[in-house]
Design a protein around this motif. Structure first.
Motif, mmCIF file in Angstrom:
data_model
loop_
_atom_site.group_PDB
_atom_site.id
_atom_site.type_symbol
_atom_site.label_atom_id
_atom_site.label_comp_id
_atom_site.label_asym_id
_atom_site.label_seq_id
_atom_site.Cartn_x
_atom_site.Cartn_y
_atom_site.Cartn_z
ATOM 1 N N ARG A 379 0.971 -1.258 0.422
ATOM 2 C CA ARG A 379 -0.314 -0.081 -0.373
ATOM 3 C C ARG A 379 0.619 1.473 0.094
ATOM 4 O O ARG A 379 1.697 1.594 0.953
ATOM 5 N N SER A 380 0.390 1.788 -1.234
ATOM 6 C CA SER A 380 1.004 3.167 -0.759
ATOM 7 C C SER A 380 0.224 4.462 -0.791
ATOM 8 O O SER A 380 0.451 5.581 0.112
ATOM 9 N N PHE A 381 -1.416 3.865 -0.894
ATOM 10 C CA PHE A 381 -2.117 4.673 -0.415
ATOM 11 C C PHE A 381 -3.350 3.744 -0.280
ATOM 12 O O PHE A 381 -3.486 2.824 -0.675
ATOM 13 N N ILE A 382 -4.487 4.479 0.682
ATOM 14 C CA ILE A 382 -5.974 3.097 0.652
ATOM 15 C C ILE A 382 -6.455 2.860 -0.916
ATOM 16 O O ILE A 382 -6.703 3.871 -2.031
ATOM 17 N N GLN A 383 -7.136 2.016 -1.496
ATOM 18 C CA GLN A 383 -7.179 0.849 -2.317
ATOM 19 C C GLN A 383 -8.747 0.557 -1.870
ATOM 20 O O GLN A 383 -9.209 0.431 -0.828
ATOM 21 N N ASP A 384 -9.705 0.724 -3.457
ATOM 22 C CA ASP A 384 -10.963 0.731 -2.910
ATOM 23 C C ASP A 384 -11.429 -0.808 -2.230
ATOM 24 O O ASP A 384 -10.516 -1.616 -2.191
ATOM 25 N N GLY A 385 -11.963 -0.689 -0.954
ATOM 26 C CA GLY A 385 -12.102 -2.103 -0.516
ATOM 27 C C GLY A 385 -11.706 -2.080 0.961
ATOM 28 O O GLY A 385 -11.656 -2.646 1.959
ATOM 29 N N ASP A 386 -10.336 -1.056 1.474
ATOM 30 C CA ASP A 386 -10.116 -1.084 2.581
ATOM 31 C C ASP A 386 -10.320 -1.023 3.169
ATOM 32 O O ASP A 386 -11.490 0.327 3.049
#
Ligand SMILES: O=C(O)/C=C/C(=O)CC(=O)CC(=O)O
Ligand code: CA
Ligand code: MG
Length: 415
Positions: A379-386
């Motif tokens: 993870r660099s940034f938030i992904q969908d579903g996180d």
């Protein structure tokens, strides 16, 4: 002190806490005021109806805490003291009255928790020196990371109150303008650098009139209590839009808060010295006594529904450079009024070590050092579903005064 309602040592809600919130149940869907105790909610509307509180039940039969807060600090304190007395292990009044217990207690598992306040205004500060230094290094000049005003002013901006939501509310990835590093012109699209910001917030309990600043010596009496706060941030939108007036769409799409408001009385035993301030602030910002609070804070990220949540940040509120009373004195020194229920964000809470950074921007250094998660993903940034979950507590001798959790799951952008 002990209650007849059990609370194991790691519970956030022993009798020492007694935070206020708003809840409903399937059996009674009307939102009403309650207090968390152990794994139960004490229904204050039902308790008042039974005559065990001196206040009228109407003040608790409300969808927000605002009417209760408007009764004033003496009433917040005396109500909490009465509830504490009624919940004591050796007080038989409620303990030994099963019919009444059935009326006034609801299992937290069966309660829906609501946004506890009507929030007329939301302000967000920028009071962690470590955070301001980190962001300044990344977004501006590492050699002059802290801007020249930072040590003199508790920097803040007026946030957006309409999009403050309660923990558990799912959120869509925001759309907006972003300018890719190698492009000349911006594009419109879904945020690619979605972030969280670990913060606390304080709630205005006693308003001030327009033109009448709150003196720093009295500022604390204006604060009803504190919550956990996630100031969701779209870093790519932010970097393009923020000059010169500060964040706008990058922050205003949502801010999540925890459902239980922890009172300043409950936090009193956990006061600590706040960091020494050099240079000395101007007189209207000078304070005495202990103005920091020792609150352990953690952020966990759950990458998708099947994976386990994983702690990615551990820090403490006591490192914050500017204090809540300084923030409030500064906010009103111009004559700006505040209103009951106003929410004041602390600013991102970062400590001095990398695991204590309170945002992914800092934890991954703007994506340069992605986090490796236990499920093998990065993870660099938030992904969908996180899902991002923040928690915090003060550690007492054998008990905790906790804030519970503020969580939120990110859904795909509208597209
Ligand atoms: O330094 C900047 O340009 C931006 C800082 C932030 O995004 C942080 C902000 O919202 C205030 C805070 O949470 O400390
Ligand atoms: Ca913020
Ligand atoms: Mg926000």
């Amino acid at each position: 002190m002990k209650s007849f309602v059990p609370a194991p040592p790691e519970s956030h809600f022993p009798i020492q806490n007694l935070p206020f919130g708003v809840f409903s149940t399937a059996a009674n869907p009307a939102p009403r005021v309650g207090v968390a105790i152990g794994d139960q909610v004490l229904d204050l509307a039902a308790l008042a109806e039974s005559g065990l509180l001196t206040l009228s039940r109407e003040v608790f039969r409300q969808p927000t805490l605002n009417a209760f807060i408007a009764l004033g600090r003496q009433t917040w304190r005396s109500t909490r003291a009465s509830i504490s007395e009624l919940l004591r292990h050796d007080n038989l009044q409620l303990r030994d009255n099963q019919a009444l217990r059935d009326k006034v207690f609801v299992a937290q598992e069966q309660a829906t928790l609501h946004l506890p306040l009507e929030i007329p205004g939301y302000t967000d500060f920028y009071s962690s020196k470590e955070h301001a230094t980190n962001v300044g290094s990344m977004f501006r000049d590492p050699a002059n990371a802290l801007l020249p005003n930072w040590l003199h002013i508790p920097i803040g901006y007026n946030g957006r109150a309409s999009s403050v939501v309660v923990s558990g509310t799912p959120l869509q990835r925001p759309m907006g303008q972003l300018k890719l590093p190698d492009a000349d012109a911006p594009v419109f699209g879904a945020c690619r650098k979605l972030d969280f910001e670990l913060e606390t917030g304080f709630i205005i309990g006693q308003p001030n009139a327009l033109g009448e600043p709150i003196d720093i010596a009295n500022a604390e009496q204006h604060i009803f209590g504190m919550v956990l706060l996630n100031d969701w941030s779209a870093r790519d939108l932010q970097q393009w839009e923020y000059v010169p007036l500060g964040p706008f769409n990058s922050k205003s799409f949502a801010t999540s808060i925890s459902p239980w408001v922890v009172t300043m009385d409950a936090l009193e035993p956990f006061r600590v010295d706040s960091p020494a301030q050099q240079p000395q602030p101007l007189p209207y910002l000078q304070q005495s006594g202990k103005n920091g609070y020792d609150i352990t804070l953690e952020v966990a990220l759950q990458p998708g529904a099947v994976a386990q949540p994983q702690t990615i940040c551990r820090t403490n509120f006591k490192a914050m450079y500017w204090t809540m009373v300084q923030q409030l004195a500064h906010h009103t020194v111009s004559g700006c009024n505040t209103r009951i229920g106003d929410l004041m964000g602390s600013g991102t809470i970062s400590g001095s070590t990398p695991e204590a950074y309170g945002s992914l921007l800092e934890l991954t250094w703007n994506g340069k050092n992605p986090l490796s998660l236990a499920d093998g993903s990065q993870r660099s940034f938030i992904q969908d579903g996180d899902e991002v979950a923040m928690t915090g507590w003060c550690q007492g001798d054998g008990y905790r005064v906790g804030f519970g959790v503020v969580s939120g799951k990110i859904l795909p952008a509208r597209g």
